[in-house]
Design an enzyme around this catalytic site. Sequence first.
Site, short mmCIF file in Angstrom:
data_model
loop_
_atom_site.label_atom_id
_atom_site.label_comp_id
_atom_site.label_asym_id
_atom_site.label_seq_id
_atom_site.Cartn_x
_atom_site.Cartn_y
_atom_site.Cartn_z
CB ALA A 67 -0.89 -0.36 1.21
CD GLU A 86 8.86 0.19 7.27
OE1 GLU A 86 8.09 -0.17 6.51
OE2 GLU A 86 9.16 -1.38 8.93
N GLY A 99 2.50 -14.64 0.33
CA GLY A 99 2.75 -16.07 -0.50
C GLY A 99 2.25 -15.69 -2.04
N GLY A 100 2.34 -14.21 -3.20
CA GLY A 100 2.33 -14.17 -3.42
C GLY A 100 1.13 -14.15 -4.89
NE ARG A 344 -7.11 -17.51 3.50
CZ ARG A 344 -5.88 -17.05 3.14
NH1 ARG A 344 -5.65 -15.76 3.69
NH2 ARG A 344 -5.08 -16.83 1.80
CD GLU A 484 -3.20 -6.67 7.48
OE1 GLU A 484 -2.35 -7.03 6.71
OE2 GLU A 484 -3.45 -7.39 8.25
#
Length: 517
Positions: A67, A86, A99-100, A344, A484
């Site tokens: 993001a 960061e 995980g791509g 999930r 997120e």
Amino acid sequence: MKKEDEATKMVSRRSVLKGAAALGAIASMGGFALNMAAPGTVEAAEKKLPKKWDETWDVVVVGSGFAGLAAAAEAAGAGAKTVILEKMPIYGGNSIINGGGYAAWDSKLQLRQKLNLGEDSVKAHINDTLKGGDYYNIPELVEVLANESPAALNWMIDEGGLKLRNVVNRGGGHYSYRCYFSETMWGKDYTEALKRIAEKRGVKMALNSEVTWIWRKDADPKSPVLGLEVKRGRRTLNIKANKGLVLASGGFSRDIKMRMEQYPKLNEVFDSTNHKGATGEMIRYAQAVGADAMHLNFIQLYPFADPKTGTLDTPAVFPFSGPGRGAIYVSKQGKRFVSELERRDVCAFAQTNMGADAKPTYTIFNAAMVPLMGYKQDEVDAGLKKGRFTQADSIAELAKKIGLPEAALVETVNKHNQYLKDGKDPDFNKPITKAMLPLDKGPFFAVAQWPAVHHTMGGLRINKNAQVVDIFGKVIPKFYCAGEAAGGVHGSNRLGTNATADCVVFGRVAGRSAVNA
Ligand SMILES: Cc1cc2nc3c(=O)[nH]c(=O)nc-3n(C[C@H](O)[C@H](O)[C@H](O)COP(=O)(O)OP(=O)(O)OC[C@H]3O[C@@H](n4cnc5c(N)ncnc54)[C@H](O)[C@@H]3O)c2cc1C
């Protein structure tokens, strides 16, 4: 080299000096900052607006994952002098270890069409996402996600050199084959592509730069956010954001206190798949200056993490990619316990509800499924070498090797093979498709799995322009949030591969909004 020096090196001296030269107008601001610390505490009394700014940028982005990188790239592309802050010594957050997987109902590669995997549409992606989130999602945010997801994928391919595998999977809760995977099946493929775009456009990144406060004078709806307090080594800096502040600080799965405040069940006994910087302080600071937050108690477990460590390594992605090709999940008793195409949360709670003694459960697949899931033999070999996969020539031998009752596993597999032939799963009502293979030919494989805390669906309330909204529903000027750290896109439960798309799409929206609002 000391950490502090490394960080300073990342931000070019010239850009900082240029920023400092523009400080005249605000140098004497001072006064008190909006501060919701407990009244009467030292902190409440002391939180004063900075008298001067150490750096000034047009757009300041907090967080260097999907993001943040996407936001910074777009802001800089529109001409804004942009920095990413960061706190960790390396960039990428959860994004770089992801995980791509990327959900898109279409792309310039047209892989679903070429692989003959049926129909899909923007409407279907919207509907699946809403249904998967139990309709808690904000529909206009879901529309942005689904509408923009193919274009964002194409953007990373065209401008960032992103490469994908020749595969499209169907993960739980998606009713079409729309889960694309990057070349190495690591999020790093996307972060590197985004970083390339951002760097080409002049974005600077400052590592080891932990944001410790958001500056806003008061909660008047017209009062914008002004900048940030940042700890860099032993120094505390105040950094001004002239046009916009984009919060892209990720989720809080590793913040045990915060996740237990929201969902007491998720105590320290639960492992997490996340990097250790996935803590929620930025969400709290934003709340303290008036931002609304939503859905913080919707926290997702990844049902198939490594039971020993909680990590989501490559073998842990096989159980996610496998069900669309016929892989099954079994308990220690050798029995299926859920529809493998379930969401999930359903898969995770089907396991934890069996009790702690049920750890671990297993995914069973065979060699024929491997290339169809998009994996290569060397990845299987690596999983075997690491001890994560167990291989056998027959189901009975596999059961013996992993300590499951042989007869029970053989019976379960035979029954499931018959369900595929019949096109019906009377046990769990799994929707059977022609792309699923029976487990009738070895070699067969097992991988152990158990749920670990994975994704926090909640975060700051945003509108479709990624503007942060206050507790009265008013936009907070110059304040944006994506990824997120924002809430409302996924509702109560995120569908696998929707996060990468969400972060890149809303990152781009936030970056553009910060410059154009
Ligand atoms: C192991 C794993 C695998 C996953 N696989 C997939 C997948 O295949 N597909 C999918 O769709 N989703 C997947 N997800 C989810 C997805 O990767 C994340 O939701 C996504 O990466 C979040 O991106 P982000 O940019 O919002 O945050 P992040 O990538 O986490 O970046 C946020 C950054 O902000 C920094 N930060 C936080 N607070 C501060 C502060 N105070 N000051 C300065 N910096 C701060 C953090 O250190 C971090 O680097 C996976 C998640 C994990 C953990």
